[in-house]
Design a protein around this motif. Structure first.
Motif: not given
Ligand code: ZN
Length: 478
Positions: A7-16, A49-58
């Motif tokens: 699964p792709a990591p959820a891209a929620s604003p404000g996550r650091r 806080v996240a694990v996934g494909s490099a592109g998605d996490v970046d």
């Protein structure tokens, strides 16, 4: 079965993220055992806080403060050494070839009773350094000499100084019992009464409360030579304070014979009947078990700790690993001390792999992947921490292994290769609790040359004081 589409990591604003380990072959060991070929792991504070494909996490964390480029590397959860004796490094290679009683009488016990606090700290810093450099991120160290409050706390500090997490399983002996005489345990180890043992535990827990990066656990040293009421008190303390407890149990066949002679029942039969088995009970070795004892450990979800290198060197027996796992037990692996092992969980995995295939005469079990599960997922259960997997919310304990070495060519099946040919020398970076503690194969926290120099001095001093000179001959013919 590896999941090709994690699964792709959820891209929620404000996550650091404070740290991103990016672009590696990520062996998550998460449920379903997904492997991500070009993956990244994001860390904030002490957590993943996240694990996934490099592109998605970046894309989700464009502004991470720190990055580790893991391209060409394998990223795995940190390994957990569930039973070791870190101070024993000072006697490395001494006593080889002695049978157990001579080994104790002529080597280990004289060494143990001559240790000062400074010797112990020098030893523990060295072996902890070796552990972390070899991709171990947590250790449970059974420290049994000396066990006063100051030394116990200094050992915990020494383990933490290289960045490890884990526990000091403090050796608890109490007063002599019949088993002490039958096992030849010296008076020096039975240094404190039961009440004093519990007071020292209390003092240690005051300084290092449960949940500390390195905890202090009670460890009735051996079920044969510790009073049963004191063992029960240690289990009770663990329950009250939300800790684990550990004990050497049924390592040598002789121990079971003595316990049964004295008490009229076998060690694990008694633990079960007394209600002391449960996930907090972590039993080192647990080799000589009958069918009922295996079933009892499994049903209670208790932990058995397997030290395959030591068991072979001392010829103590072969753990019933297949049966224990089948019964539902947690089985952690351990190195069991530097007198006999290389303080490497890679060595423990390979050793268990060969030992059980040979003893069962079965080339199908254990599969290499099973060993990874034991050193990570099962190890975390022994520890009682959410580690051993790379998954959102887990503790950020990560190991980066350099695959650009001859050992890893060709890397058809990197996961299996970790158990088959993995080596501490290929560990490049290590993260514990979100902190980079090893970078490019060197500790970021301690001066390695100074650690080695101090340990060399301590080893010389102790060898002389304890009269170990005869054991240091360059070549011993037996
Ligand atoms: Zn041990």
């Amino acid at each position: 079965m590896p999941d090709p589409n994690p699964p792709a990591p959820a891209a929620s604003p404000g996550r650091r993220a404070d740290l991103i380990v990016e672009g590696g072959y990520v062996v998550t060991l998460d449920d379903g055992r997904p492997v991500i070929v070009d993956g990244s792991v994001a860390v904030a504070g002490d957590r993943i806080v996240a694990v996934g494909s490099a592109g998605d996490v970046d894309a989700s964390f464009p502004e991470a403060a720190q990055r580790i480029d893991a391209s060409g590397c394998l990223v795995m959860p940190g390994m957990i050494d569930t039973h070791t004796h870190l101070f024993q490094v000072l006697g490395r290679s001494l006593g080889d070839g002695l049978e157990l009683m001579a080994w104790l009488r002529d080597f280990m016990l004289p060494m143990a009773v001559h240790l000062t606090l400074d010797d112990v700290v020098a030893a523990v810093r060295l072996s902890s350094l070796m552990s972390v450099l070899a991709g171990t991120t947590a250790v449970v160290d059974n420290h049994y000499a000396p066990t006063d409050t100051a030394t116990t706390l200094a050992v915990a500090e020494a383990v933490e100084s290289v960045g490890l997490r884990g526990a000091i399983a403090r050796g608890v002996f109490g007063s002599r019992v019949e088993g002490s005489d039958r096992m030849g345990v010296p008076d020096e180890l039975h240094a404190f009464s039961a009440a004093e043992e519990l007071r020292i535990m209390d003092e240690c827990l005051h300084q290092r409360p449960p949940g500390s990066r390195v905890e202090v656990w009670p460890m009735p040293e051996n079920v044969v030579y510790v009073d049963r009421d004191l063992i029960a008190a240690c289990a009770d303390l663990a329950e009250q304070r939300d800790l684990r407890w550990q004990a050497h149990c049924s390592e040598a066949q002789e121990e079971v014979v003595i316990f049964t002679d004295v008490h009229g029942e076998r060690p694990v039969e008694w633990l079960s009947r007394a209600g002391l088995l449960g996930p907090r009970a972590t039993l080192a070795h647990a080799i000589w078990l009958n069918d009922d004892e295996v079933a009892a450990i499994g049903a209670a979800r208790a932990c058995a700790l397997h030290q395959p290198v030591c068991n072979q060197v001392i010829s103590s027996g072969v753990m019933r690993l297949h049966e224990l796992l089948g019964a539902g037990a947690t089985v952690g692996l351990g190195t069991d001390g530097l007198a006999v092992s290389g303080q490497s969980m890679f060595e423990a995995m390979k050793s268990a792999y060969g030992l059980h295939r040979l003893s069962r005469m079965d080339p199908t079990w254990p599969p290499a992947e099973q060993l990874l599960d034991l050193v990570c997922r099962h190890g975390a259960r022994v520890l009682g921490r959410p580690a051993g997997i790379i998954s959102e919310g887990a503790l950020a304990d990560l190991v980066v292994i350099d695959l650009q070495t001859p050992r890893w060519v060709p890397a058809h099946r990197p996961v299996a290769m970790l158990a088959l040919i993995g080596h501490g020398a290929d560990v490049r970076d290590v993260v514990v609790d979100g902190e980079v503690v090893v970078r490019r194969g060197r500790s970021t926290l301690v001066d390695q040359d100074e650690v080695m120099a101090k340990a060399r001095e301590a080893a010389e001093r102790v060898a002389t004081a304890a009269g170990l000179e005869p054991l240091r001959a360059a070549w011993i013919d037996r």
